[in-house]
Scaffold this motif. Structure first.
Motif, PDB file in Angstrom:
ATOM      1  N   VAL A 170       0.869  -1.178   0.000  1.00 52.11           N
ATOM      2  CA  VAL A 170       0.000   0.000   0.000  1.00 52.11           C
ATOM      3  C   VAL A 170       0.905   1.226   0.000  1.00 52.11           C
ATOM      4  O   VAL A 170       1.758   1.384   0.881  1.00 52.11           O
ATOM      5  N   ASP A 171       0.757   2.094  -1.029  1.00 50.62           N
ATOM      6  CA  ASP A 171       1.667   3.234  -1.147  1.00 50.62           C
ATOM      7  C   ASP A 171       1.272   4.361  -0.195  1.00 50.62           C
ATOM      8  O   ASP A 171       0.292   4.249   0.567  1.00 50.62           O
ATOM      9  N   LYS A 172       2.023   5.446  -0.246  1.00 51.21           N
ATOM     10  CA  LYS A 172       1.806   6.555   0.683  1.00 51.21           C
ATOM     11  C   LYS A 172       0.447   7.219   0.486  1.00 51.21           C
ATOM     12  O   LYS A 172      -0.064   7.869   1.397  1.00 51.21           O
ATOM     13  N   GLY A 173      -0.122   7.055  -0.715  1.00 54.15           N
ATOM     14  CA  GLY A 173      -1.442   7.627  -0.973  1.00 54.15           C
ATOM     15  C   GLY A 173      -2.578   6.705  -0.583  1.00 54.15           C
ATOM     16  O   GLY A 173      -3.743   7.023  -0.811  1.00 54.15           O
ATOM     17  N   GLY A 174      -2.248   5.535  -0.008  1.00 57.98           N
ATOM     18  CA  GLY A 174      -3.272   4.589   0.410  1.00 57.98           C
ATOM     19  C   GLY A 174      -3.790   3.704  -0.706  1.00 57.98           C
ATOM     20  O   GLY A 174      -4.839   3.067  -0.551  1.00 57.98           O
ATOM     21  N   LEU A 175      -3.065   3.634  -1.817  1.00 57.89           N
ATOM     22  CA  LEU A 175      -3.488   2.804  -2.935  1.00 57.89           C
ATOM     23  C   LEU A 175      -2.690   1.503  -2.969  1.00 57.89           C
ATOM     24  O   LEU A 175      -1.484   1.495  -2.714  1.00 57.89           O
ATOM     25  N   LEU A 176      -3.373   0.429  -3.306  1.00 54.57           N
ATOM     26  CA  LEU A 176      -2.723  -0.871  -3.409  1.00 54.57           C
ATOM     27  C   LEU A 176      -1.938  -0.954  -4.714  1.00 54.57           C
ATOM     28  O   LEU A 176      -2.464  -0.653  -5.782  1.00 54.57           O
ATOM     29  N   GLN A 177      -0.680  -1.370  -4.621  1.00 53.07           N
ATOM     30  CA  GLN A 177       0.176  -1.544  -5.781  1.00 53.07           C
ATOM     31  C   GLN A 177       0.721  -2.971  -5.794  1.00 53.07           C
ATOM     32  O   GLN A 177       0.968  -3.559  -4.742  1.00 53.07           O
ATOM     33  N   VAL A 178       0.910  -3.515  -7.005  1.00 49.22           N
ATOM     34  CA  VAL A 178       1.532  -4.828  -7.152  1.00 49.22           C
ATOM     35  C   VAL A 178       2.701  -4.673  -8.111  1.00 49.22           C
ATOM     36  O   VAL A 178       2.512  -4.391  -9.289  1.00 49.22           O
ATOM     37  N   GLY A 179       3.943  -4.856  -7.594  1.00 49.73           N
ATOM     38  CA  GLY A 179       5.136  -4.655  -8.394  1.00 49.73           C
ATOM     39  C   GLY A 179       5.478  -3.181  -8.469  1.00 49.73           C
ATOM     40  O   GLY A 179       4.820  -2.342  -7.857  1.00 49.73           O
ATOM     41  N   PRO A 180       6.537  -2.782  -9.207  1.00 46.29           N
ATOM     42  CA  PRO A 180       7.396  -3.668  -9.996  1.00 46.29           C
ATOM     43  C   PRO A 180       8.441  -4.430  -9.189  1.00 46.29           C
ATOM     44  O   PRO A 180       9.083  -5.323  -9.714  1.00 46.29           O
ATOM     45  N   GLU A 181       8.616  -4.066  -7.890  1.00 48.15           N
ATOM     46  CA  GLU A 181       9.608  -4.794  -7.092  1.00 48.15           C
ATOM     47  C   GLU A 181       9.194  -6.258  -6.956  1.00 48.15           C
ATOM     48  O   GLU A 181       8.023  -6.564  -6.768  1.00 48.15           O
ATOM     49  N   SER A 182      10.174  -7.151  -7.074  1.00 50.12           N
ATOM     50  CA  SER A 182       9.877  -8.578  -7.045  1.00 50.12           C
ATOM     51  C   SER A 182      10.718  -9.287  -5.996  1.00 50.12           C
ATOM     52  O   SER A 182      11.868  -8.906  -5.733  1.00 50.12           O
ATOM     53  N   ALA A 183      10.146 -10.329  -5.413  1.00 51.76           N
ATOM     54  CA  ALA A 183      10.890 -11.162  -4.471  1.00 51.76           C
ATOM     55  C   ALA A 183      11.806 -12.140  -5.191  1.00 51.76           C
ATOM     56  O   ALA A 183      12.675 -12.755  -4.575  1.00 51.76           O
ATOM     57  N   GLY A 184      11.605 -12.291  -6.515  1.00 48.60           N
ATOM     58  CA  GLY A 184      12.466 -13.158  -7.309  1.00 48.60           C
ATOM     59  C   GLY A 184      12.461 -14.593  -6.827  1.00 48.60           C
ATOM     60  O   GLY A 184      11.492 -15.091  -6.259  1.00 48.60           O
ATOM     61  N   SER A 185      13.595 -15.277  -7.045  1.00 46.13           N
ATOM     62  CA  SER A 185      13.719 -16.665  -6.584  1.00 46.13           C
ATOM     63  C   SER A 185      14.337 -16.720  -5.200  1.00 46.13           C
ATOM     64  O   SER A 185      14.199 -17.720  -4.489  1.00 46.13           O
ATOM     65  N   ARG A 186      15.047 -15.681  -4.839  1.00 48.95           N
ATOM     66  CA  ARG A 186      15.639 -15.580  -3.505  1.00 48.95           C
ATOM     67  C   ARG A 186      15.271 -14.244  -2.908  1.00 48.95           C
ATOM     68  O   ARG A 186      15.693 -13.212  -3.439  1.00 48.95           O
ATOM     69  N   PRO A 187      14.487 -14.158  -1.858  1.00 55.88           N
ATOM     70  CA  PRO A 187      13.959 -15.290  -1.084  1.00 55.88           C
ATOM     71  C   PRO A 187      12.682 -15.905  -1.664  1.00 55.88           C
ATOM     72  O   PRO A 187      12.231 -16.928  -1.216  1.00 55.88           O
ATOM     73  N   GLY A 188      12.054 -15.239  -2.651  1.00 54.89           N
ATOM     74  CA  GLY A 188      10.812 -15.754  -3.217  1.00 54.89           C
ATOM     75  C   GLY A 188       9.602 -15.330  -2.415  1.00 54.89           C
ATOM     76  O   GLY A 188       9.698 -14.598  -1.424  1.00 54.89           O
ATOM     77  N   PRO A 189       8.405 -15.768  -2.831  1.00 52.28           N
ATOM     78  CA  PRO A 189       7.177 -15.437  -2.105  1.00 52.28           C
ATOM     79  C   PRO A 189       7.225 -15.900  -0.649  1.00 52.28           C
ATOM     80  O   PRO A 189       8.000 -16.783  -0.288  1.00 52.28           O
ATOM     81  N   VAL A 190       6.363 -15.310   0.159  1.00 48.22           N
ATOM     82  CA  VAL A 190       6.299 -15.669   1.586  1.00 48.22           C
ATOM     83  C   VAL A 190       6.032 -17.158   1.753  1.00 48.22           C
ATOM     84  O   VAL A 190       6.627 -17.822   2.613  1.00 48.22           O
ATOM     85  N   CYS A 191       5.148 -17.710   0.933  1.00 52.39           N
ATOM     86  CA  CYS A 191       4.755 -19.109   1.078  1.00 52.39           C
ATOM     87  C   CYS A 191       5.899 -20.086   0.823  1.00 52.39           C
ATOM     88  O   CYS A 191       5.812 -21.264   1.166  1.00 52.39           O
ATOM     89  N   TYR A 192       7.025 -19.601   0.233  1.00 51.93           N
ATOM     90  CA  TYR A 192       8.182 -20.471   0.032  1.00 51.93           C
ATOM     91  C   TYR A 192       8.926 -20.733   1.339  1.00 51.93           C
ATOM     92  O   TYR A 192       9.699 -21.689   1.436  1.00 51.93           O
ATOM     93  N   GLY A 193       8.736 -19.831   2.316  1.00 52.10           N
ATOM     94  CA  GLY A 193       9.384 -20.035   3.610  1.00 52.10           C
ATOM     95  C   GLY A 193      10.872 -19.768   3.615  1.00 52.10           C
ATOM     96  O   GLY A 193      11.610 -20.338   4.428  1.00 52.10           O
TER      97      GLY A 193
END
Length: 691
Positions: free
Chosen positions: A337-360
């Motif tokens: 959620v950005d400073k204006g209160g809007l939901l954003q998806v990307g462009p920053e990526s978790a990549g393969s390391r560490p990956g999504p949260v569900c990868y643990g």
């Protein structure tokens, strides 16, 4: 399908940011295997070899074709080599002036930094006129002094770009010899080798970016070659180009700028071939990987090639590339959620390391993949890639709650659905960019999703954009690797001519075309891969006198008995056809000029019979049933049928909501849509009822 890889097998390898995808085809037995293993960011050779070993002894493989994003990532992340530039006095700042464009069109400032710093750009006295006359010969001693100064400042590569070198490269060749006499490595090139074409900025930019990439791509390929040699692999090893063709590693080391869109291009080639064979020549491809969503338009079965591409602001590459639009929306894209209160998806990526949260693996910020897991669209007990036993749904849900749900006042399920809808909207915007905004009606086009996540989102894109439907390839997760296997060998060459059409010396043009054809044919013939034939294709860049833009004019001639038979009348007719197609009118009375000659050699690879991918004869609906599970659609849970995608028979129809699982990808069929299995094993998704 699983078979033994024979000595005659060819393996396509696509190394992405999260997974390395492989497709191994044994042409002799018409059998294949697929594999998907985690990429090893930073040391890709580890994942590369691990994937190859899925097919048995690496030394037993016949040939390898690789689609790589190393060049793309180096440009986008500004992680190329420290490079220098030696240029004509007065032209040191061409890279910064560009075409007088600005990152912020309406602003009064700019923040562009060229890939070659100003203190690494040296001028020498020389001058070649536009007609090729050398007015001031270059001084080799001055060039050597500039090269030694660059070495002292830590430059690893050098680009030599002299004004008007496209008309006469004598000064550049003399400078090249002078630099090589003192330079400590092979990373030296001049513009007449890279792009002997008019337009000093585009020529300078392309040559500079080539130098910027040479040490990076060269080191990467050397690492892969050492790894292959240690595994006793002795067959041909080739690289996919940005134009969708294949080139040798020697050519890739010399012209690494041609690998800038290598990985995505291979996927477009495969998608176009699959869709055309299935009877859908007009498609929009969408490659959804871990970090990005790459979109391309295919009309009439032909991929769209652009003469030049802007990889990022100011980074212009003038070499034929498949037109691909990329946005930072992949499975690993981080939701916030950005400073204006809007939901954003990307462009920053978790990549393969560490990956999504569900990868643990330590990431605590939610990604698009985490949202799909929480919504039940991805089976947490059967993650793709084979590296994880299961996905951590609870951790993903908690991350979504903390980072998205609480700031927006949403419960975790609504927050997860919001993440998916934002990502869908961004993907739909990219599709509109290549279709509606360029005059194409999306209702004529079928989406072809691939990559690890494309088939998860394609149904939403059908509705959001108004597409005719979707065609999900048999193996969407390894489609780019398949493209490596079926891509033709290709080499493009351009030469500026600057000729007036009236009174054209057709014999001289004919001789130039024959010479260029011989050069490009030799490159393709020396690639070392089997081809059925080598086609030579000619095109001219032309315009009316007084214009600055050109149109590409295909010239339908072939080389026979040492001549093409080109004539002034033939060229004029071809120009008028091309100009009418582009602008719907001609400009009678104006003179016509030929600016450049483009020559392409295409080594046609042996035909790949896509029916080899079809479901086995004993496939059945009973064998494909995997029960049901709740999946979240449109604000509530739906009891959703789960199917084993690869066990579905030809002709099977699956009504949504449904989830179709396979080792390399998951396909989600939304309520109100239906999926049918065609004779190649593709899923054809359309709206339920009359269509």
């Amino acid at each position: 399908m699983s078979v033994r890889a024979s000595g005659g097998s060819i393996v396509g390898v696509d190394v992405g940011g999260t997974f390395t995808d492989l497709f191994c085809f044994d042409a002799e037995n018409a059998t294949f295997r697929t594999a998907k293993v985690p990429s090893n960011r930073g040391d890709e050779a580890v994942g590369f070899l691990a994937g190859l070993e899925c097919f048995g002894a690496v030394g037993d493989l016949g040939s390898i074709v690789h689609g790589t994003t190393v060049g793309t990532n180096a440009l986008l992340e500004r992680k190329g080599a420290r490079a220098g530039l030696i240029t004509t006095a007065g032209f040191r700042d061409v890279l910064e002036m560009r075409r007088r464009d600005r990152r912020h069109t309406w602003g009064l400032w700019g923040d562009f930094v060229p890939v070659i710093d100003r203190d690494l750009r040296f001028e020498v006295e020389e001058r070649t006129l536009a007609d090729g006359t050398v007015r001031v010969p270059v001084d080799p001693d001055a060039v050597r002094a500039a090269a030694q100064a660059l070495i002292a400042r830590g430059a690893e590569a050098v680009a030599i770009v002299f004004i008007n070198a496209y008309a006469n490269d004598a000064n550049e060749r003399a400078a090249l010899e002078a630099v090589r006499s003192v330079w400590p490595n092979d990373h030296v090139a001049c513009s007449s080798q890279i792009l002997p074409e008019i337009r000093e900025f585009e020529r300078t930019s392309t040559t500079a970016l080539n130098a910027y990439l040479q040490p990076v791509v060269g080191s990467y390929l050397a690492k892969l070659e050492r790894a292959l040699a240690s595994s006793r692999f002795g067959g041909p090893f080739h690289i996919v180009q940005s134009n969708g063709g294949v080139m040798s590693t020697a050519t890739a080391r010399r012209l690494p700028v041609r690998t800038a869109l290598s990985g995505p291009a291979a996927g477009v080639i495969a998608a176009a071939a699959i869709a055309t064979a299935a009877g859908y020549p007009d498609v929009i491809t969408g490659d959804l990987g871990g970090t990005s969503f790459d979109v391309s338009l295919v009309t009439g079965g032909a991929t769209a090639l652009a003469a030049q591409t802007t990889i990022d602001f100011g980074l212009v590459v003038r070499t034929p590339m498949i037109e691909i639009t990329t946005i930072g929306a992949g499975g690993g894209s981080i939701a916030h959620v950005d400073k204006g209160g809007l939901l954003q998806v990307g462009p920053e990526s978790a990549g393969s390391r560490p990956g999504p949260v569900c990868y643990g693996h330590g990431n605590d910020r939610p990604t698009l993949t985490d949202a799909n897991v929480v919504l039940g669209r991805i089976n947490a007990e059967r993650p793709i890639g084979g590296a994880l036993a299961r996905l951590d749904v609870e951790a993903a849900c908690d991350a979504i709650r903390r980072h998205v749900g609480e700031p927006l006042g949403l419960d975790p399920m609504a927050a997860a659905e919001a993440i998916v809808r934002i990502a869908d909207a961004r993907m739909a915007g990219a599709i509109r960019l290549v279709s509606i905004e360029r005059g194409h009606d999306p209702a004529r086009y079928v989406a072809v999703p691939f990559g690890g996540g494309g088939a998860l989102h394609v149904c939403a894109l059908i509705d959001d954009v108004g597409l005719k439907g979707a065609l999900v390839p048999r193996f969407p997760g390894v489609t780019s690797a398949l493209g490596c296997v079926i891509a033709d060998i290709r080499h493009d060459q351009v030469r500026t001519l600057n000729l007036t059409l009236d009174g054209l010396d057709a014999a001289a043009l004919d001789a130039r075309m024959v010479a260029e054809a011989a050069e490009v044919r030799d490159v393709v013939a020396g690639a070392g891969l089997p081809v059925e034939r080598i086609d030579i294709v000619f095109a001219l860049d032309m315009h009316y006198v007084g214009q600055t833009h050109t149109v590409e004019v295909p010239v339908a001639v072939t080389v026979r008995d040492g001549a093409t038979g080109v004539t002034e009348a033939l060229v004029r007719a071809a120009f008028e056809r091309a100009y009418l197609t582009a602008f719907s009118r001609l400009l009678p009375g104006l003179g016509i000029r030929i600016v450049s000659l483009r020559t392409t050699a295409i080594g046609r690879r042996p035909h790949f019979d896509l029916t080899a991918l079809a479901p086995p004869a004993d496939a059945s609906l009973d064998a494909a049933r995997r029960g049901a599970r709740p999946v979240w659609f449109a604000g509530r849970w739906h009891d959703t049928a789960v199917w084993s995608r690869l066990d579905l028979p030809v002709g099977a129809e699956i009504a949504g909501p449904a989830v179709l699982e396979q080792p390399d990808a998951t396909t989600v069929v939304d309520p109100g849509l239906v999926a049918r299995v065609d004779r190649f094993g593709n899923l054809i998704i359309t709206r339920a009822g009359p269509h």
